[in-house]
Design a protein around this motif. Structure first.
Motif, PDB file in Angstrom:
ATOM      1  N   CYS A  38      30.766  17.398  47.321  1.00  0.00           N
ATOM      2  CA  CYS A  38      30.155  16.635  46.177  1.00  0.00           C
ATOM      3  C   CYS A  38      30.523  15.027  46.882  1.00  0.00           C
ATOM      4  O   CYS A  38      31.271  14.561  47.719  1.00  0.00           O
ATOM      5  CB  CYS A  38      31.003  16.664  45.176  1.00  0.00           C
ATOM      6  N   SER A  40      31.866  13.109  45.333  1.00  0.00           N
ATOM      7  CA  SER A  40      33.230  12.690  44.800  1.00  0.00           C
ATOM      8  C   SER A  40      34.371  12.944  45.881  1.00  0.00           C
ATOM      9  O   SER A  40      35.124  12.467  46.196  1.00  0.00           O
ATOM     10  CB  SER A  40      33.609  13.538  43.599  1.00  0.00           C
ATOM     11  N   HIS A  60      35.937  21.002  44.092  1.00  0.00           N
ATOM     12  CA  HIS A  60      35.782  21.036  42.388  1.00  0.00           C
ATOM     13  C   HIS A  60      34.763  21.551  42.170  1.00  0.00           C
ATOM     14  O   HIS A  60      34.365  21.913  40.895  1.00  0.00           O
ATOM     15  CB  HIS A  60      36.354  19.786  42.035  1.00  0.00           C
ATOM     16  N   GLU A  61      33.750  22.130  42.818  1.00  0.00           N
ATOM     17  CA  GLU A  61      32.468  22.755  42.408  1.00  0.00           C
ATOM     18  C   GLU A  61      32.550  24.214  43.238  1.00  0.00           C
ATOM     19  O   GLU A  61      32.403  24.586  44.243  1.00  0.00           O
ATOM     20  CB  GLU A  61      31.377  21.916  43.049  1.00  0.00           C
ATOM     21  N   ASP A 161      29.447  20.929  38.196  1.00  0.00           N
ATOM     22  CA  ASP A 161      29.405  19.366  38.116  1.00  0.00           C
ATOM     23  C   ASP A 161      28.140  18.694  38.103  1.00  0.00           C
ATOM     24  O   ASP A 161      28.180  17.983  37.175  1.00  0.00           O
ATOM     25  CB  ASP A 161      30.481  19.119  39.371  1.00  0.00           C
TER      26      ASP A 161
HETATM   27 ZN   LIG Z   1      31.522  17.100  42.188  1.00  0.00          ZN
END
Ligand SMILES: [Zn+2]
Ligand SMILES: NC(=O)c1ccc[n+]([C@@H]2O[C@H](COP(=O)([O-])OP(=O)(O)OC[C@H]3O[C@@H](n4cnc5c(N)ncnc54)[C@H](O)[C@@H]3O)[C@@H](O)[C@H]2O)c1
Ligand SMILES: [Zn+2]
Length: 384
Positions: A38, A40, A60-61, A161
């Motif tokens: 991502c 992020s 986190h995805e 996300d």
């Molecule tokens: Zn993300």
């Protein structure tokens, strides 16, 4: 098991790491079938996020199959295919109860701003992430959501996300019928924000970026206008001119601290670290929204200070709304939009990379090579 391993800024690799353990009765272990890189993650990769520790696994995805559950887990069973929201949320604190799953008060004792986020430094709780074969999922009854049978798993992984974030960006903009919405950033988040702006009744959607391949993509995918800020003298002036000098009704910052476009911001925010990332897009958003308008910020900035034109916020009477997306709150609505064909998330996936080649995925995505929009990592155990 194989997992992404952070070695320091611009250095990541796939390594063997210990299999995760159930540490609490409400934990589950998920066998990852897909994970994404991502925008992020790029803030971490670029060394912009405080307390990003060597040895951490990002990610986190991710989606996957429930492999093990702790004795306190009631809503999941071994073998379930689940979407795991990027927020680690307890579901019972005062903030979770308001639907603010991104601001859980229990999952991240290290901070009072952001809640826990998988694979997002110790500033966001120090949880290892899902760019791995297996991952520990705390509060397993709260976040994980069973993937409906009809859903393509490429769509499912994007519901962890970027789809909720793009949607929440539009939602926080308070878009009214006919509004002109300007989205800064044509990455996955900006692309989804532009697409979702129409679902809220926008009358005109304009996207600003400087990567031609992304501008081409978003024009087609979100049926919007898209312009290159490098070909303008001043993006703020451009937006004012094209809105009869009123300014946009809503501006969305889908860029965050890695923004390009201003030497001052880049030097102070990204090179010297005197502020928490470069606030160029946020600056442009504040200056190009109309008086009384709304600026919606989903682009991520670090937890300290940024150079933003506060005097203009005050004197124009602007409302700024910002947050990490509250994925769990939005999932039922978004699953419905995918089922009805209003949203086609998987169309943004451009690269499928074996987890072993995670370093290449970060490099390609960070340097915006090979027309990359969204890379998906596939662990070896998911390819058998
Ligand atoms: Zn993300
Ligand atoms: N709030 C949340 O819950 C949440 C969730 C996911 C991602 N994010 C954040 O959203 C942002 C975008 O994520 P992404 O995955 O799309 O990242 P990305 O890096 O793929 O995309 C960012 C885009 O912004 C463009 N850009 C750079 N400077 C710009 C400027 N001044 N004006 C306009 N465009 C500019 C880049 O060329 C790039 O296309 C990141 O900051 C990420 O951390 C927030
Ligand atoms: Zn909570």
């Amino acid at each position: 098991m194989l997992a992404m391993n952070y070695r320091g800024p611009f250095r990541v690799r796939a390594d063997q790491k210990p299999y995760p353990q159930i540490l609490h009765p409400e934990d589950a272990i998920v066998r990852v079938t897909r994970s994404c890189v991502c925008g992020s993650d790029l803030h971490l990769y670029h060394g912009l996020v405080p307390d990003t520790r060597v040895g951490m696994t990002f990610g986190h995805e991710f989606i996957g199959v429930v492999e093990e559950i702790g004795p306190g887990v009631q809503n999941l069973k071994v073998g379930d295919n689940v979407i795991v929201p990027f927020n680690v949320a307890c579901g019972r604190c005062a903030f979770c109860k308001q639907g603010l799953f991104g601001n859980c008060h229990e999952s991240n004792p290290q901070a009072t701003a952001v809640g826990g986020i998988y694979g997002y430094s110790h500033t966001a709780g120090g949880f290892d992430g899902g760019q791995a074969e297996f991952v520990r999922v705390p509060y397993a009854d709260v976040g994980p959501t069973v993937i409906p049978d009809w859903m393509d798993h490429d769509d499912a992984v994007l519901l962890t996300d970027v789809v909720p974030t793009g949607y929440q960006a539009a939602e926080m903009g308070g878009i009214k019928t006919g509004d002109t919405v300007v989205v800064f950033g044509a990455g996955p988040v900006g692309i989804l924000a532009a697409k979702c702006a129409w679902l809220f009744g926008a009358g005109r959607v304009i996207v600003i970026d400087h990567l031609e391949y992304r501008l081409d993509f978003v024009r087609k995918y979100a049926q919007c206008e898209a312009y290159n800020f490098r070909s303008m003298e001043d993006p703020v002036l451009f937006i004012k001119k094209t809105t009869d000098w009123f300014g946009a009704d809503v501006c969305i910052d889908a860029v965050g601290g890695d923004a390009a476009g201003s030497a001052l911001q880049t030097i102070t925010g990204r090179k010297m670290m005197l502020q928490a990332g470069s606030a160029t897009a946020l600056h442009w958003a504040i200056n190009s929204v109309k008086k009384g308008g709304i600026v919606s910020v989903v682009g991520v900035y670090g937890p300290t200070d940024n150079l933003v034109p506060m005097g203009n916020v005050l004197n124009k009477g602007i409302t700024i709304r910002a947050n990490q997306a509250s994925v769990k709150r939005l999932l039922p609505r978004l699953i419905d939009h995918v089922q009805k064909g209003h949203l086609d998330p998987k169309a943004i996936i451009t690269h499928r990379v074996p987890l072993e080649e995670v370093a290449d995925a970060y490099h390609i995505f960070s340097a915006k090579l090979d027309n990359c929009i969204k890379p998906v990592l596939i662990p070896p155990s998911a390819r058998k």
